[in-house]
Design a protein around this motif. Structure first.
Motif, mmCIF file in Angstrom:
data_model
loop_
_atom_site.group_PDB
_atom_site.id
_atom_site.type_symbol
_atom_site.label_atom_id
_atom_site.label_comp_id
_atom_site.label_asym_id
_atom_site.label_seq_id
_atom_site.Cartn_x
_atom_site.Cartn_y
_atom_site.Cartn_z
ATOM 1 N N HIS A 1 38.168 -58.326 24.737
ATOM 2 C CA HIS A 1 36.975 -58.087 23.918
ATOM 3 C C HIS A 1 35.789 -57.908 24.849
ATOM 4 O O HIS A 1 35.600 -58.724 25.751
ATOM 5 N N LEU A 2 35.010 -56.862 24.594
ATOM 6 C CA LEU A 2 33.807 -56.630 25.407
ATOM 7 C C LEU A 2 32.614 -56.362 24.489
ATOM 8 O O LEU A 2 32.657 -55.468 23.645
ATOM 9 N N VAL A 3 31.576 -57.162 24.684
ATOM 10 C CA VAL A 3 30.310 -56.961 23.966
ATOM 11 C C VAL A 3 29.251 -56.707 25.037
ATOM 12 O O VAL A 3 29.233 -57.381 26.071
ATOM 13 N N VAL A 4 28.390 -55.720 24.792
ATOM 14 C CA VAL A 4 27.366 -55.371 25.775
ATOM 15 C C VAL A 4 25.989 -55.519 25.142
ATOM 16 O O VAL A 4 25.804 -55.199 23.963
ATOM 17 N N PHE A 5 25.026 -56.021 25.920
ATOM 18 C CA PHE A 5 23.641 -55.959 25.444
ATOM 19 C C PHE A 5 22.731 -55.408 26.540
ATOM 20 O O PHE A 5 23.001 -55.595 27.724
ATOM 21 N N TYR B 1 24.414 -54.287 21.635
ATOM 22 C CA TYR B 1 23.153 -54.760 21.051
ATOM 23 C C TYR B 1 22.019 -54.436 22.027
ATOM 24 O O TYR B 1 22.238 -54.422 23.238
ATOM 25 N N HIS B 2 20.822 -54.210 21.453
ATOM 26 C CA HIS B 2 19.670 -53.860 22.295
ATOM 27 C C HIS B 2 18.524 -54.816 22.016
ATOM 28 O O HIS B 2 18.103 -54.956 20.850
ATOM 29 N N PHE B 3 18.035 -55.451 23.072
ATOM 30 C CA PHE B 3 16.955 -56.423 22.924
ATOM 31 C C PHE B 3 15.738 -55.979 23.736
ATOM 32 O O PHE B 3 15.856 -55.218 24.688
ATOM 33 N N ARG B 4 14.594 -56.546 23.333
ATOM 34 C CA ARG B 4 13.363 -56.190 24.035
ATOM 35 C C ARG B 4 13.000 -57.270 25.053
ATOM 36 O O ARG B 4 13.029 -58.463 24.727
ATOM 37 N N GLY B 5 12.671 -56.856 26.268
ATOM 38 C CA GLY B 5 12.336 -57.810 27.327
ATOM 39 C C GLY B 5 10.843 -57.955 27.490
ATOM 40 O O GLY B 5 10.142 -58.377 26.559
ATOM 41 N N LEU C 1 19.038 -62.541 18.598
ATOM 42 C CA LEU C 1 20.429 -62.753 19.029
ATOM 43 C C LEU C 1 21.374 -63.062 17.866
ATOM 44 O O LEU C 1 22.598 -63.055 18.045
ATOM 45 N N ILE C 2 20.822 -63.329 16.696
ATOM 46 C CA ILE C 2 21.661 -63.786 15.568
ATOM 47 C C ILE C 2 22.819 -62.817 15.261
ATOM 48 O O ILE C 2 23.966 -63.262 15.156
ATOM 49 N N PRO C 3 22.580 -61.500 15.152
ATOM 50 C CA PRO C 3 23.714 -60.609 14.850
ATOM 51 C C PRO C 3 24.822 -60.677 15.912
ATOM 52 O O PRO C 3 26.007 -60.681 15.574
ATOM 53 N N LEU C 4 24.433 -60.737 17.188
ATOM 54 C CA LEU C 4 25.450 -60.832 18.259
ATOM 55 C C LEU C 4 26.241 -62.136 18.127
ATOM 56 O O LEU C 4 27.480 -62.129 18.171
ATOM 57 N N LEU C 5 25.540 -63.234 17.947
ATOM 58 C CA LEU C 5 26.217 -64.536 17.873
ATOM 59 C C LEU C 5 27.142 -64.600 16.661
ATOM 60 O O LEU C 5 28.265 -65.111 16.743
ATOM 61 N N ALA D 1 24.917 -67.888 26.157
ATOM 62 C CA ALA D 1 25.934 -68.787 26.729
ATOM 63 C C ALA D 1 25.817 -70.181 26.117
ATOM 64 O O ALA D 1 26.832 -70.809 25.790
ATOM 65 N N GLN D 2 24.601 -70.622 25.939
ATOM 66 C CA GLN D 2 24.366 -71.953 25.371
ATOM 67 C C GLN D 2 24.866 -72.015 23.921
ATOM 68 O O GLN D 2 25.583 -72.927 23.541
ATOM 69 N N ALA D 3 24.539 -70.975 23.148
ATOM 70 C CA ALA D 3 24.914 -70.958 21.724
ATOM 71 C C ALA D 3 26.426 -70.885 21.537
ATOM 72 O O ALA D 3 26.957 -71.373 20.531
ATOM 73 N N LEU D 4 27.117 -70.249 22.501
ATOM 74 C CA LEU D 4 28.563 -70.043 22.338
ATOM 75 C C LEU D 4 29.385 -70.970 23.233
ATOM 76 O O LEU D 4 30.609 -70.846 23.267
#
Ligand SMILES: Cc1cc2nc3c(=O)[nH]c(=O)nc-3n(C[C@H](O)[C@H](O)[C@H](O)COP(=O)(O)O)c2cc1C
Length: 175
Positions: free
Chosen positions: A71-75, A106-110, A163-167, A23-26
């Motif tokens: 547009h819908l993006v999911v992570f 996109y899939h991220f590790r928590g 997050l770079i590819p998503l952004l 949210a901050q980046a966009l």
């Protein structure tokens, strides 16, 4: 810039952290899934939805999996290493309507912090660990491997760089 909403559902804060960074980046609105309904989302050009993975399910995804958005993006955010994971089953369960799928996923590790887990979640992890331990090495999934490697500990794999590819994608689409 277009109107973007980043919506998250998180039990322990890792998904929320990724959502905050996005949210901050966009320069997007940041919304907690528990406090919004589908009707609140019609004003946005793009919805970015993030949920934690719990027992093979994506938290709160029903908010966006049943309605169509421009547009819908999911992570997703899970404990297992995304490079070793096969997300086909999780995403098929999350988006059962084949005709409507997110633009990108996109899939991220928590991470996990055992001392902070609720009694129910800790009991579930103990049960899962016992189930995984009964399997042979070749039968153990990426999630099972991650449970065995981190059981009882506090681990944090969150990383802003992933997050770079998503952004990049979002900026290109809405340019
Ligand atoms: C009860 C329980 C079940 C979980 N199930 C999965 C899972 O199926 N796959 C996975 O990758 N991670 C799983 N995890 C790990 C969480 O996805 C991970 O801790 C994530 O960072 C949590 O996101 P949150 O902090 O936003 O709630 C599970 C954790 C708990 C406590």
């Amino acid at each position: 810039m277009n109107n973007i909403a980043v919506i998250y559902q998180s039990h322990y804060g890792t998904t929320q952290k990724y959502a905050e960074w996005i949210a901050q980046a966009l320069d997007a609105d940041l919304l907690n899934r528990k406090k919004v309904s589908v009707s609140d989302l019609s004003q946005y050009d793009m919805i970015i939805y993030g949920g934690g993975l719990y027992a093979g399910g994506l938290l709160g995804i029903d908010l966006v999996s049943k309605s169509k958005f421009k547009h819908l993006v999911v992570f997703t955010v899970g404990l297992a290493d995304p490079k070793l994971m096969d997300y086909a089953e999780i995403m098929a369960k999350a988006f059962q309507n084949q005709a409507y799928q997110p633009d990108q996923v996109y899939h991220f590790r928590g991470g996990i912090d055992y001392p902070k887990l609720s009694f129910l979640h800790r009991s579930l992890m103990t049960l899962l660990k016992k189930t995984v331990e009964k399997k042979s090495d070749s039968e153990i999934s990426a999630e099972g491997k991650a449970i065995l490697e981190t059981y009882g500990q506090k681990v944090d794999f969150i990383d802003k760089e992933v997050l770079i590819p998503l952004l990049t994608y979002v900026k290109e689409i809405l340019a």
